[in-house]
Design an enzyme around this catalytic site. Structure first.
Site, PDB file in Angstrom:
ATOM      1  N   GLN A  21       1.704  13.669  12.915  1.00  0.00           N
ATOM      2  CA  GLN A  21       1.610  14.445  11.673  1.00  0.00           C
ATOM      3  C   GLN A  21       2.132  15.858  11.926  1.00  0.00           C
ATOM      4  OE1 GLN A  21       1.050  13.323   8.818  1.00  0.00           O
ATOM      5  NE2 GLN A  21       0.116  11.324   9.199  1.00  0.00           N
TER       6      GLN A  21
ATOM      7  N   ASP B  34      -2.611  -1.126   8.638  1.00  0.00           N
ATOM      8  CA  ASP B  34      -2.726   0.323   8.635  1.00  0.00           C
ATOM      9  C   ASP B  34      -4.198   0.696   8.759  1.00  0.00           C
ATOM     10  OD1 ASP B  34      -2.179   0.665   5.032  1.00  0.00           O
ATOM     11  OD2 ASP B  34      -3.776  -0.273   6.171  1.00  0.00           O
ATOM     12  N   SER B  35      -4.502   1.997   8.768  1.00  0.00           N
ATOM     13  CA  SER B  35      -5.865   2.415   9.070  1.00  0.00           C
ATOM     14  C   SER B  35      -6.797   2.368   7.870  1.00  0.00           C
ATOM     15  CB  SER B  35      -5.848   3.844   9.617  1.00  0.00           C
ATOM     16  OG  SER B  35      -5.387   4.705   8.581  1.00  0.00           O
ATOM     17  N   GLY B  36      -6.226   2.306   6.684  1.00  0.00           N
ATOM     18  CA  GLY B  36      -7.057   2.376   5.481  1.00  0.00           C
ATOM     19  C   GLY B  36      -7.091   3.763   4.893  1.00  0.00           C
ATOM     20  N   GLY B  37      -6.746   4.736   5.702  1.00  0.00           N
ATOM     21  CA  GLY B  37      -6.865   6.129   5.270  1.00  0.00           C
ATOM     22  C   GLY B  37      -5.941   6.489   4.123  1.00  0.00           C
ATOM     23  N   PHE B  38      -4.697   6.066   4.216  1.00  0.00           N
ATOM     24  CA  PHE B  38      -3.724   6.452   3.200  1.00  0.00           C
ATOM     25  C   PHE B  38      -4.093   5.949   1.816  1.00  0.00           C
ATOM     26  CE2 PHE B  38       0.163   7.928   1.544  1.00  0.00           C
ATOM     27  CZ  PHE B  38       0.643   6.963   0.674  1.00  0.00           C
TER      28      PHE B  38
ATOM     29  N   CYS C  48      20.418 -16.437  -4.470  1.00  0.00           N
ATOM     30  CA  CYS C  48      21.842 -16.263  -4.784  1.00  0.00           C
ATOM     31  C   CYS C  48      22.596 -17.580  -4.706  1.00  0.00           C
ATOM     32  CB  CYS C  48      22.456 -15.209  -3.871  1.00  0.00           C
ATOM     33  SG  CYS C  48      21.807 -13.559  -4.246  1.00  0.00           S
TER      34      CYS C  48
ATOM     35  N   ASP D 287      -5.473   8.657  10.686  1.00  0.00           N
ATOM     36  CA  ASP D 287      -4.926  10.009  10.794  1.00  0.00           C
ATOM     37  C   ASP D 287      -5.326  10.821   9.569  1.00  0.00           C
ATOM     38  OD1 ASP D 287      -1.541   9.313   9.549  1.00  0.00           O
ATOM     39  OD2 ASP D 287      -3.465   8.349   9.124  1.00  0.00           O
TER      40      ASP D 287
ATOM     41  N   GLY E 253       3.338  10.848   7.317  1.00  0.00           N
ATOM     42  CA  GLY E 253       3.362  12.008   6.431  1.00  0.00           C
ATOM     43  C   GLY E 253       4.667  12.242   5.712  1.00  0.00           C
TER      44      GLY E 253
ATOM     45  N   ASP F 118       8.384   0.352   7.029  1.00  0.00           N
ATOM     46  CA  ASP F 118       7.656  -0.460   6.052  1.00  0.00           C
ATOM     47  C   ASP F 118       7.746   0.256   4.707  1.00  0.00           C
ATOM     48  OD1 ASP F 118       5.341   1.629   6.585  1.00  0.00           O
ATOM     49  OD2 ASP F 118       4.760   0.506   4.807  1.00  0.00           O
TER      50      ASP F 118
ATOM     51  N   HIS G 210      14.924 -12.344  -3.009  1.00  0.00           N
ATOM     52  CA  HIS G 210      16.259 -11.835  -2.693  1.00  0.00           C
ATOM     53  C   HIS G 210      16.197 -10.470  -2.005  1.00  0.00           C
ATOM     54  CE1 HIS G 210      20.377 -10.370  -3.073  1.00  0.00           C
ATOM     55  NE2 HIS G 210      19.844  -9.273  -3.571  1.00  0.00           N
TER      56      HIS G 210
ATOM     57  N   CYS H 256      21.162 -15.987   0.411  1.00  0.00           N
ATOM     58  CA  CYS H 256      19.760 -16.365   0.223  1.00  0.00           C
ATOM     59  C   CYS H 256      19.614 -17.472  -0.810  1.00  0.00           C
ATOM     60  CB  CYS H 256      18.920 -15.154  -0.172  1.00  0.00           C
ATOM     61  SG  CYS H 256      18.900 -14.749  -1.932  1.00  0.00           S
TER      62      CYS H 256
ATOM     63  N   CYS I  84      25.717 -12.762  -0.749  1.00  0.00           N
ATOM     64  CA  CYS I  84      24.385 -13.011  -0.190  1.00  0.00           C
ATOM     65  C   CYS I  84      24.133 -14.495  -0.014  1.00  0.00           C
ATOM     66  CB  CYS I  84      23.308 -12.394  -1.092  1.00  0.00           C
ATOM     67  SG  CYS I  84      21.626 -12.680  -0.511  1.00  0.00           S
TER      68      CYS I  84
END
Lengths: 398, 398
Positions: free
Chosen positions: B188, B91-95, B308, B145, B215, B265, B333, B305, B303
């Site tokens: 945005q 990501d940009s780092g901004g958030f 499980c 952004d 956003g 994400d 899991h 995995c 499941c």
């Protein structure tokens, strides 16, 4: 009895054996990682098998608190509960009580303490300890012993030793599953040679010179055809020395605990991953190590993690336990293949750390006589490596 | 442009595609776990591959702080540093700045903030963000952004939207590796359809490799949320990937995929694991709850995995109340659950059974038929008939 102990090779006092337990055929000498609460911090069953763990130690005190031995029994025993298909060993619960609960008090009945859950006074008797361990279901269970720190002196040591002997009879009487679980007795007696299975009460701060002598005495006196377990050991060097003296099994939180401080076990001794010089070091922790961590990650990456994420400790735990399992395998195979002295010298030669030297230089002659591995030390002053005042150890077989 | 996006199947607005990135061929819809500091808490590279992760998100803010983007570049990029052979997105780092540093302030130049390391005033510009991301070397990088919470109203939203458009040009100009890294623009505009439309058209004019809808997932009501996603997916180009940032809950992912989004994400699966919560077909399972203490079933009997297949609820319950291993197994899991959800979305669309998959999903999660109204409305727009999953409404006129 629920085990078979078959010695396959020897070098003087050292022996390599097959230890067949109900859940697994183990090879000794071996190191047992400590999985305090039914888990080894951060590692899955698959990873522990990858690493080569043969027996894991569970702490009865913690398991009895949560989730309780009754529940574990109800759910089919600790093996099933934590899904560990290999061998398990539980301790008696006594040591944790004495070390964790400063209100613990030892009487002839047992260990009285204040329950950490609700503050009620409680009593752990030899009978209760064995019953709890019977429910947990480990391959090896430990007798409740009256353990005192080796740094204590005086009549308390003698009292504890005799009480331990009286308690072993109570443990034996209380043991309901002798065909499935092996009850180990614990030798106590502090450092007094007159007083003299598991060799307990050591690894608690005593000087190394006293430590090895007690191990040497016990291994000389204990039966040849039964496994000998030095509790709470430990450092790789200590394991090599004790194996040379005739011990077979070890346990310690050291490899995993030191991992949580960012320290890796390597051939030369230890590597401190938090150190700034690691920040751009693209080598693996140990270029000679074949573990998943050394094959996949660099020192720089782990350095970055250890300073801020539990993943760092986890990867180091993985590597450190791999190191200990490899050490176990190397001890076993070098004895069987008739090259144990060479292995010991090789091990010492690589471990160029000052503490190894200093602990050796005081006792090397005596150990040599006792183990039959003759270690020839020569001191050299000041190699041009900026290590003024230090000495390089040269080790050779004589 | 350094990607290829090939749609293999559709159902109305939903699409399943192959997204070919420099390091990996991914299948969408897909969920990206967040590996904040170059690691996903407690899971090794091998385990992440076992689970089926295709892309992992790294937070530029944290990586730039430690170990710094220059060091990562020196060591060959983030892929090599963390030994992740598949795809990465930064990501940009901004958030993070805006959410973590309450002294952060946004001006036309960039984001000014107080360095958490030494308190010095610092400035993250679009140029600097892209340079950092160029050094880190991820397959997909995000434009800086001007992001505001959707719960805010007023002229700030419009200001942020236009600034985002001005900044995208600065990001494009600063991007030194367009043939190796894909710069995504971020739409945005808050909850205002007019602003969102302007932003979409502005970004589409720049002909970027992919677009994110930003956003959202910040506290807005679900009804506004899905409408913004629906509007943006309708307006963004068909032939480029659409990434809804910060999403999220499995239900939200199913709805957004029905509306035409491809990538997601969120920290939710791993964060909720650390609170002892597992994601299951019916919704969530709280492992800390007392009823789990003697429940010998796996977390989810359906499941496949590693967790499980190997561990019971009782065991995990025991761990989550006192050991990080519990969170770790739950993270494993939960991520497996999310990867399976991604695979199911992809294959059900390709195999022409997407509506059945959605109904099946909703039926299991809402067995009483109490599907939330926002989901019903969204599915109507998506053209998916979920009437078989919803309990009949009791009309107020009866």
């Amino acid at each position: 009895m629920a085990l078979r102990f078959e010695v396959l090779g020897r070098f003087n006092r050292a022996r390599a054996a097959n230890l067949t337990l109900p859940h697994f055929l183990c090879q000794t000498p071996l190191f047992m990682p400590v999985g305090t609460q039914g888990t080894i911090k951060g590692l899955t069953t698959n990873q522990l098998e990858e690493i080569g763990c043969q027996i894991i130690l569970g702490n009865t005190y913690h398991l009895a608190l949560r989730p309780t031995s009754e529940l574990i029994d109800e759910l089919g025993g600790l093996h099933k509960f934590m899904n560990w298909p290999r061998a398990l060993l539980t301790d008696s619960g006594g040591f944790q009580m004495v070390s964790l609960l400063h209100l613990a008090d030892i009487t002839e009945k047992g260990v009285t303490f204040q329950s950490p859950v609700d503050g009620k006074p409680m009593l752990l008797t030899p009978e209760e300890s064995i019953q709890i361990q019977n429910r947990i279901g480990a391959d090896i269970i430990m007798a409740l012993d009256d353990v005192v720190k080796t740094t204590i002196t005086g009549p308390r040591i003698e009292e504890a030793m005799y009480r331990t002997l009286r308690w072993i009879d109570r443990c034996i009487a209380a043991h309901k599953r002798p065909n499935e679980q092996n009850l180990f007795g614990i030798v106590q007696g502090g450092l007094d040679p007159v007083l003299s299975y598991a060799i307990g009460g050591l690894a608690g701060g005593e000087d190394k010179d006293s430590f090895w002598r007690v191990v040497a005495q016990c291994t000389a006196a204990l039966p040849e055809d039964k496994p000998r377990y030095v509790m709470g050991v430990g450092y790789p060097l200590d394991i090599v020395v004790c194996s040379a003296l005739g011990a077979d099994m070890y346990d310690c939180v050291y490899p995993t605990r030191t991992a949580r401080f960012g320290t890796a076990l390597v051939t030369e001794g230890v590597l401190k991953l938090k150190h700034n010089v690691m920040a751009d070091d693209t080598r693996p922790i140990d270029p000679t190590c074949a573990c998943m961590v050394c094959k996949n990650y660099t020192r720089a990456y782990i350095h970055c993690l250890v300073t801020k994420d539990a993943m760092g400790s986890q990867l180091l735990s993985y590597h450190n336990l791999f190191y200990m399992m490899k050490l176990s395998r190397d001890l076993h195979s070098s004895i069987i293949e008739g090259r144990f002295p060479q292995f010991v010298c090789d091990f010492l030669r690589k471990m160029v750390v000052l503490y190894a030297f200093f602990s050796l230089c005081h006792i090397h002659h005596v150990i040599s006589v006792v183990t039959g591995i003759f270690v020839y030390l020569r001191e050299l002053s000041c190699w041009g490596q900026g290590m003024s005042g230090s000495m390089i150890v040269f080790v050779s077989i004589r």
